[in-house]
Design a protein around this motif. Structure first.
Motif, mmCIF file in Angstrom:
data_model
loop_
_atom_site.group_PDB
_atom_site.id
_atom_site.type_symbol
_atom_site.label_atom_id
_atom_site.label_comp_id
_atom_site.label_asym_id
_atom_site.label_seq_id
_atom_site.Cartn_x
_atom_site.Cartn_y
_atom_site.Cartn_z
ATOM 1 N N LYS A 186 11.335 3.344 -0.175
ATOM 2 C CA LYS A 186 11.443 1.986 -0.577
ATOM 3 C C LYS A 186 10.600 0.880 -0.669
ATOM 4 O O LYS A 186 10.580 -0.160 -0.197
ATOM 5 C CB LYS A 186 13.043 1.562 0.151
ATOM 6 C CG LYS A 186 14.014 2.410 -0.025
ATOM 7 C CD LYS A 186 15.235 1.692 0.280
ATOM 8 C CE LYS A 186 16.474 2.703 0.257
ATOM 9 N NZ LYS A 186 16.817 3.637 -0.757
ATOM 10 N N HIS A 187 9.340 1.297 -1.072
ATOM 11 C CA HIS A 187 8.297 0.417 -1.319
ATOM 12 C C HIS A 187 7.393 0.445 -2.441
ATOM 13 O O HIS A 187 7.532 1.698 -3.066
ATOM 14 C CB HIS A 187 7.471 0.242 -0.018
ATOM 15 C CG HIS A 187 6.810 1.686 0.240
ATOM 16 N ND1 HIS A 187 6.593 1.913 1.569
ATOM 17 C CD2 HIS A 187 6.099 2.483 -0.424
ATOM 18 C CE1 HIS A 187 5.883 3.198 1.757
ATOM 19 N NE2 HIS A 187 5.803 3.620 0.367
ATOM 20 N N LEU A 188 6.952 -0.460 -2.960
ATOM 21 C CA LEU A 188 5.935 -0.377 -4.220
ATOM 22 C C LEU A 188 4.576 0.149 -3.728
ATOM 23 O O LEU A 188 3.997 -0.463 -2.872
ATOM 24 C CB LEU A 188 6.046 -1.631 -4.778
ATOM 25 C CG LEU A 188 5.108 -1.634 -6.113
ATOM 26 C CD1 LEU A 188 5.673 -0.806 -7.266
ATOM 27 C CD2 LEU A 188 4.592 -3.045 -6.562
ATOM 28 N N ILE A 189 4.091 1.073 -4.535
ATOM 29 C CA ILE A 189 2.426 1.373 -4.228
ATOM 30 C C ILE A 189 1.900 0.677 -5.466
ATOM 31 O O ILE A 189 1.996 1.302 -6.557
ATOM 32 C CB ILE A 189 2.391 3.082 -4.142
ATOM 33 C CG1 ILE A 189 3.297 3.453 -3.188
ATOM 34 C CG2 ILE A 189 0.930 3.077 -3.705
ATOM 35 C CD1 ILE A 189 3.282 5.007 -2.967
ATOM 36 N N ALA A 190 1.279 -0.252 -5.076
ATOM 37 C CA ALA A 190 0.559 -1.098 -5.947
ATOM 38 C C ALA A 190 -0.985 -0.649 -6.013
ATOM 39 O O ALA A 190 -1.630 -0.311 -5.221
ATOM 40 C CB ALA A 190 0.614 -2.513 -5.542
ATOM 41 N N PHE A 191 -1.276 -0.726 -7.463
ATOM 42 C CA PHE A 191 -2.903 -0.031 -7.682
ATOM 43 C C PHE A 191 -3.684 -1.342 -8.179
ATOM 44 O O PHE A 191 -3.273 -2.119 -8.795
ATOM 45 C CB PHE A 191 -2.751 1.009 -8.685
ATOM 46 C CG PHE A 191 -1.960 2.215 -8.481
ATOM 47 C CD1 PHE A 191 -1.926 2.903 -7.525
ATOM 48 C CD2 PHE A 191 -0.667 2.383 -9.121
ATOM 49 C CE1 PHE A 191 -1.212 3.870 -7.153
ATOM 50 C CE2 PHE A 191 0.338 3.137 -8.904
ATOM 51 C CZ PHE A 191 -0.003 3.954 -7.841
ATOM 52 N N GLU A 192 -4.916 -1.208 -7.912
ATOM 53 C CA GLU A 192 -6.117 -2.113 -8.489
ATOM 54 C C GLU A 192 -6.912 -1.220 -9.446
ATOM 55 O O GLU A 192 -7.348 -0.089 -9.115
ATOM 56 C CB GLU A 192 -7.099 -2.505 -7.351
ATOM 57 C CG GLU A 192 -6.038 -3.346 -6.113
ATOM 58 C CD GLU A 192 -5.322 -4.609 -6.613
ATOM 59 O OE1 GLU A 192 -5.932 -5.061 -7.479
ATOM 60 O OE2 GLU A 192 -4.513 -5.029 -5.788
ATOM 61 N N LYS A 193 -7.041 -1.975 -10.611
ATOM 62 C CA LYS A 193 -8.039 -1.114 -11.420
ATOM 63 C C LYS A 193 -9.473 -1.636 -10.998
ATOM 64 O O LYS A 193 -9.562 -2.602 -10.396
ATOM 65 C CB LYS A 193 -7.781 -1.759 -12.864
ATOM 66 C CG LYS A 193 -8.253 -0.921 -13.866
ATOM 67 C CD LYS A 193 -7.742 -1.335 -15.168
ATOM 68 C CE LYS A 193 -8.211 -0.103 -16.148
ATOM 69 N NZ LYS A 193 -7.344 -0.242 -17.328
ATOM 70 N N LYS A 194 -10.167 -0.265 -11.060
ATOM 71 C CA LYS A 194 -11.644 -0.593 -10.387
ATOM 72 C C LYS A 194 -12.477 -0.480 -11.597
ATOM 73 O O LYS A 194 -12.388 0.097 -12.523
ATOM 74 C CB LYS A 194 -11.854 0.660 -9.326
ATOM 75 C CG LYS A 194 -11.571 0.275 -8.050
ATOM 76 C CD LYS A 194 -12.123 1.377 -7.012
ATOM 77 C CE LYS A 194 -11.960 1.430 -5.804
ATOM 78 N NZ LYS A 194 -12.469 2.369 -5.039
ATOM 79 N N ALA A 195 -13.700 -0.955 -11.201
ATOM 80 C CA ALA A 195 -15.098 -0.876 -12.505
ATOM 81 C C ALA A 195 -15.543 0.608 -12.403
ATOM 82 O O ALA A 195 -16.131 0.710 -13.333
ATOM 83 C CB ALA A 195 -15.980 -1.678 -11.643
ATOM 84 N N THR A 196 -15.108 1.435 -11.380
ATOM 85 C CA THR A 196 -15.557 2.863 -11.491
ATOM 86 C C THR A 196 -14.582 3.725 -12.615
ATOM 87 O O THR A 196 -15.247 4.794 -12.864
ATOM 88 C CB THR A 196 -15.274 3.519 -10.138
ATOM 89 O OG1 THR A 196 -14.134 3.319 -9.903
ATOM 90 C CG2 THR A 196 -16.410 3.185 -9.223
ATOM 91 N N GLN A 197 -13.928 2.935 -13.338
ATOM 92 C CA GLN A 197 -13.091 3.761 -14.371
ATOM 93 C C GLN A 197 -12.625 5.416 -13.810
ATOM 94 O O GLN A 197 -12.652 6.086 -14.654
ATOM 95 C CB GLN A 197 -13.960 3.958 -15.581
ATOM 96 C CG GLN A 197 -14.328 2.710 -15.905
ATOM 97 C CD GLN A 197 -14.708 2.535 -17.359
ATOM 98 O OE1 GLN A 197 -15.402 3.646 -17.854
ATOM 99 N NE2 GLN A 197 -14.713 1.552 -18.161
#
Ligand code: G4P
Length: 534
Positions: A186-197
């Protein structure tokens, strides 16, 4: 002292099935990245090079080299040893794919969110279903605007007949893809877009549902939509059950974007407990015990000419019980002979590593000088033999003619060896006066490869005449009378290497007509097990 049980139970052997372009190569790489087998994605294979490689032979060779080098990829995660089997990438649904799947204990079905279920997905799914291989679904490319997730899951259920149980749910999509909501935690796994593509692991944050951090990230509309979706699933009572999954009744489903590494980590963490350890397989003595301490395994694939200078070939063995040790002596069940397994190899990227030991679940490469055939069992048991791998009726047939009739012996030797490897099937006309052999395959690429190999390895210049037949069925039944079936130009009959009749049909209507006329007395089949008689 090796803890045999522990070694076997920590094995996870699986394959990824998908329609071309859904992202199989990308996901494979990302699993290797998360499994620590590579440190930067982009290292395993150049997709561009292999994609354009189907046009000419040199490139085919090159591609074969690449795909062979990566036939089985291994990585460790959370104490488990994963063997990821590479299924052939080109468009022809080949028997090779089928054979590779016989060596897997689980499959990951990869779906492009924009495209949903595609033709190749259906064929491969059917194979897994037929083999009783449990399927985990990964819906990919959430970083792009695609279809509604619910729509896609509905389509999977309608078309493939398997309900998907979401283990997580995407929040947002395309540019506003925020992450995946873990239903259990019951949680969100949030992602960050990275410059490493996507070359390196993605940064993730765990955000508790309803927390300030969660609300900073997710719009009220998105939160409401998520809660509604989760309620819908909770109310429907479609909970995940491991038993149902292992019996192929449901498919646990994950969302993500392989390219950006979004959702790959959470998928792999859960996959450890979903993917079963080595499962029992059918033998002439019933289902085998994968935990037994006697070594056994079967050949599921043969790859010839790894080194074009030497006519060598590698037989790939799926270990099904016990422990393999280099140099051990085993029984080759089909011939009853003893074999010493000295030349064992493992493949990863471009390296070939000598294998000293392997366990049930592992894939082993054995150098073979022509003794092994697809489906053969090797083991410490005296009689135990794994159920053979079926042959499928080809869709393309060519008559092989010689420019120089004196080369007939070489031609037959070449065709027999190549068909042993399973690249094509070899037939003869039922009318013995028609001596030109006939090759059958599912895709044209296979035929071209054989023509080239006949020239390059056996010095035989062969002419190929395509026969005007599009479908074929083996026919079984008492009192087989060929005259009942033959209609020149529209129905012909060949014999396979076990002398079983295969009827060729001009088109599917002709086949339907013949099946209608004779269906009560004869059995028309599209796949046969080795050794099946009437
Ligand atoms: P395949 O082995 O199943 O044939 O697929 P592959 O991984 O080669 O991926 C097919 C195309 O889809 C590639 O683009 C790949 O980059 C892209 N792709 C894979 N995963 C994702 C994803 O999560 N999101 C998005 N947006 N695209 C994805 P390509 O243009 O053909 O190749 P390339 O230029 O990226 O190498």
């Amino acid at each position: 002292m090796v803890d045999l049980l522990n070694e076997i139970q920590r094995r996870r052997t699986f394959a990824i099935i998908s329609h071309p372009d859904a992202g199989k190569t990308t996901l494979t790489e990302k699993l290797l990245l998360y499994g620590g087998a590579i440190h930067t994605a982009g290292a395993v294979k150049s997709k561009k090079a292999s994609k354009s490689a189907t046009s000419d032979w040199m490139a085919i060779e090159k591609e074969r080299g690449i795909s062979v080098a990566s036939s089985v990829m291994q990585f460790e995660h959370e104490g488990c040893r994963f063997n990821l089997l590479d299924t052939p990438g080109h468009n022809d649904f080949s028997e090779d794919t089928y054979r590779t799947l016989t060596a897997a204990d689980c499959a990951v079905m990869l779906i492009d969110i924009a495209k949903g279920v595609e033709p190749q997905t259906i064929k491969l799914f059917e194979v897994c279903k037929f083999r009783g291989i449990p399927i985990v679904t990964f819906v990919n490319k959430l970083d792009r605007d695609g279809r509604e997730p619910l729509d896609v899951l509905d389509e999977i259920e309608k078309v493939l007949g398997i309900p998907c149980i979401p283990m997580n749910w995407p929040v947002g999509m395309g540019r506003s893809f925020r992450g995946v909501y873990d239903r259990e935690q019951k949680h969100l796994i949030a992602f960050e877009k990275k410059a490493t593509q996507g070359a390196k692991e993605a940064d993730t944050h765990i955000l508790e549902l309803g927390s300030d951090a969660f609300r900073e990230r997710v719009t009220p509309e998105e939160e409401e939509e998520l809660l509604e979706m989760m309620m819908l699933y909770d109310d429907a009572g479609d909970d995940f059950s491991m038993d149902d999954f292992l019996q192929g009744k449901i498919s646990p489903t994950f969302f993500g974007s392989a390219m950006n590494n979004f959702g790959v980590g959470p998928f792999l963490d859960r996959f450890v407990s979903l993917c079963p350890s080595p499962r029992g397989r059918a033998t002439n003595e019933g289902v085998n015990d994968p935990l037994s301490d006697k070594f056994s395994g079967f050949v599921f694939k043969i790859q010839a000419n790894m080194d074009p200078k030497h006519r060598d070939r590698i037989a790939f063995i799926r270990c099904c019980s016990g422990r393999f040790e280099r140099g051990m002596k085993v029984n080759h069940i089909r011939t009853g002979k003893k074999m010493s397994l000295d030349r064992s190899v493992n493949f990863f990227a471009a390296e070939r590593i000598q294998v000293e030991e392997a366990f049930s679940g592992d894939i082993l490469g054995l150098w073979d000088s022509g003794n092994l055939r697809i489906g053969d069992t090797l083991g410490e048991h005296k009689k135990l033999a794994y159920e053979g791998i079926p042959q499928f009726s080809p869709e393309i047939f060519v008559k092989v003619r010689l420019n120089d009739p004196l080369k007939r012996k070489q031609l037959m030797k070449g065709l027999e060896q190549i068909s042993d490897e399973g690249a094509v099937q070899l037939f003869h006309h039922v009318d013995k006066s028609r001596i030109d052999p006939i090759m059958g395959a599912v895709g044209w690429l296979q035929i071209e490869v054989v023509k080239h190999r006949l020239q390059a390895e056996y010095n035989v210049d062969a002419q190929l005449d395509r026969l005007p037949f599009a479908e074929a069925r083996w026919v079984f039944g008492d009192d087989f009378d060929i005259k009942k079936f033959l209609r020149p130009g529209s129905v012909e009959c060949l014999l396979d290497i076990e002398d079983r009749p295969l009827l060729l049909f001009e088109n599917k209507w002709t086949r339907h007509r013949v099946e209608r006329e004779h269906g009560e007395d004869y059995d028309f089949v599209a796949a046969v097990q080795p050794g099946r008689k009437h």
